[in-house]
Design an enzyme around this catalytic site. Sequence first.
Site, PDB file in Angstrom:
ATOM      1  CD  GLU A 149       8.948  14.782 -22.043  1.00 42.11           C
ATOM      2  OE1 GLU A 149       9.319  15.821 -22.617  1.00 42.11           O
ATOM      3  OE2 GLU A 149       7.807  14.656 -21.588  1.00 42.11           O
ATOM      4  CG  HIS A 199      20.769  10.749   6.628  1.00 43.95           C
ATOM      5  ND1 HIS A 199      21.228  10.462   7.897  1.00 43.95           N
ATOM      6  CD2 HIS A 199      21.586  11.720   6.157  1.00 43.95           C
ATOM      7  CE1 HIS A 199      22.256  11.238   8.173  1.00 43.95           C
ATOM      8  NE2 HIS A 199      22.495  12.014   7.139  1.00 43.95           N
ATOM      9  CE  LYS A 244      -0.204  13.695 -22.809  1.00 49.25           C
ATOM     10  NZ  LYS A 244       0.258  14.643 -23.825  1.00 49.25           N
TER      11      LYS A 244
HETATM   12  O1  PA5 Z   1       8.320  18.381 -23.250  1.00 45.44           O
HETATM   13  C1  PA5 Z   1       7.174  18.356 -23.649  1.00 45.44           C
HETATM   14  O2  PA5 Z   1       6.906  18.549 -24.829  1.00 45.44           O
HETATM   15  C2  PA5 Z   1       6.047  18.121 -22.692  1.00 45.44           C
HETATM   16  O3  PA5 Z   1       6.487  18.009 -21.393  1.00 45.44           O
HETATM   17  C3  PA5 Z   1       5.050  19.299 -22.774  1.00 45.44           C
HETATM   18  O4  PA5 Z   1       5.711  20.484 -22.428  1.00 45.44           O
HETATM   19  C4  PA5 Z   1       3.881  19.049 -21.842  1.00 45.44           C
HETATM   20  O5  PA5 Z   1       3.259  17.836 -22.157  1.00 45.44           O
HETATM   21  C5  PA5 Z   1       2.884  20.181 -21.944  1.00 45.44           C
HETATM   22  O6  PA5 Z   1       2.284  20.251 -23.196  1.00 45.44           O
HETATM   23  P1  PA5 Z   1       1.391  21.523 -23.576  1.00 45.44           P
HETATM   24  O7  PA5 Z   1       2.284  22.721 -23.537  1.00 45.44           O
HETATM   25  O8  PA5 Z   1       0.845  21.284 -24.954  1.00 45.44           O
HETATM   26  O9  PA5 Z   1       0.289  21.615 -22.556  1.00 45.44           O
END
Ligand code: PA5
Length: 448
Positions: free
Chosen positions: A285, A306, A420
């Site tokens: 990310e 393996h 999304k």
């Molecule tokens: O790293 C990030 O920002 C995402 O992985 C969020 O943590 C994840 O989408 C969860 O979002 P939220 O805390 O608003 O539910």
Amino acid sequence: MAIKLNYKNAGIREKELDYIRPLAEAACRQLTERTGAGSEMLGWHDLPDTYDREEFARIKEAAKRICQQSEVLVAIGIGGSYLGARAGLEFIKGPFGNQLGQKDSVEVYFAGSNISSDYIQNILDIIGDRDFSVNVISKSGTTTEPAVAFRIFKEKLEQKYGKEGAKSRIYATTDAHKGALRGLAEKEGYETFVVPDNIGGRFSCLSAVGLLPMAAGGMDIDQVMKGCADAMEAYRNPDFMSNDAMLYAALRFLMLMKGKSVEILASYEPSLTMFGEWYKQLMAESEGKENKGLFPVSANFTTDLHSIGQFIQDGTRIMFETVLWVQNARQELKVPHDPANVDGLNFASGISMQEMNEKAMKGTLLAHVDGGVPNLIISIDRLNDYTFGQLVYFFWKSLAVSGYMIGVNPFDQPGVEAYKKNMFALLGKPGFEEAKGALEERLKALAD
Ligand code: PA5
């Protein structure tokens, strides 16, 4: 530092490090001087100095209360809102932690990180008639996966304890001021904890986001924060060659320059499987944007030798390996002697499994290096709360430096929205109607 970096098998020459050094140091300065992209999200960088002590004490109190009121905690969250806590608990307690039992702790199950009905039903079956509490963790409160899971577990709590009883078993970790979950928590009177504004999801596991489930599951969060603080101090060191976080970032950058596109984080401890999942989110990310970055993969050896071991040894040469090596096992078991020796293993009888694991690691390293896979080794002394805190900070810092080195903002995640939008349009969520028809047409064409 409990962490040591060895790059002797990486095929990197000193002059290559000299060449890259100014870039790594400049990236590091961008971090410390807060001049890089996304610098408003650097709350993690000095977290051990700045974290809210009053909230930290409340987290420990809440964890104690959860242990008094329940046998099980369901921690609900996705991505950064669950990976760190789960990685921490498995790091300390291993993959069977929930079955092992421990005084002053609860079993912790993680929900809200998928949309599987079967998965949630399994957790409900495991809870059975036992008492349980819920920690719902979401900055926005509207992320689909945790929101669905929270509806289900909240309903179960209310059926079991009544509306009032349920309230005292729900702990909400969310934005300090805004968002759907903040609003609900205040209306219902849940105890709340804060997802700090200046810390993104994947850097949030040492805030209340991760600390509450970790503490309820039996981790010593004081030691976790001490490890994190010591790492923060150590990696403030501006000297490139003696700062392993900076060096690791520079080595990853050199691998990218040499045409590698995949980094495999390989460990030899099943307790590190979820740590590998946490690492993947952190790296992917943060770096995977603008058509850049190393693709992070995690593997658990010797298990995966393996399966994907064949590809690593002989397949397309796209990867390098970073071995996360644990020097000491928690428990020493030895290979027993067997007079029949049908498996031919008596040559190893009496050897500790840790020693055998180390020979497997070294043998694999040589084989993979011979096969054209450069190797880095990050070793730690042992798996405990302190080393967990150190490692988390090491990876945070290193990743932030390498993100700036490749020229991206390591603290945003614009690409996460694409799936999304499509899912919401297909589900008919208000505001997404326009895209629905075109998406359905495309799906129809694919099905035909
Ligand atoms: O790293 C990030 O920002 C995402 O992985 C969020 O943590 C994840 O989408 C969860 O979002 P939220 O805390 O608003 O539910």
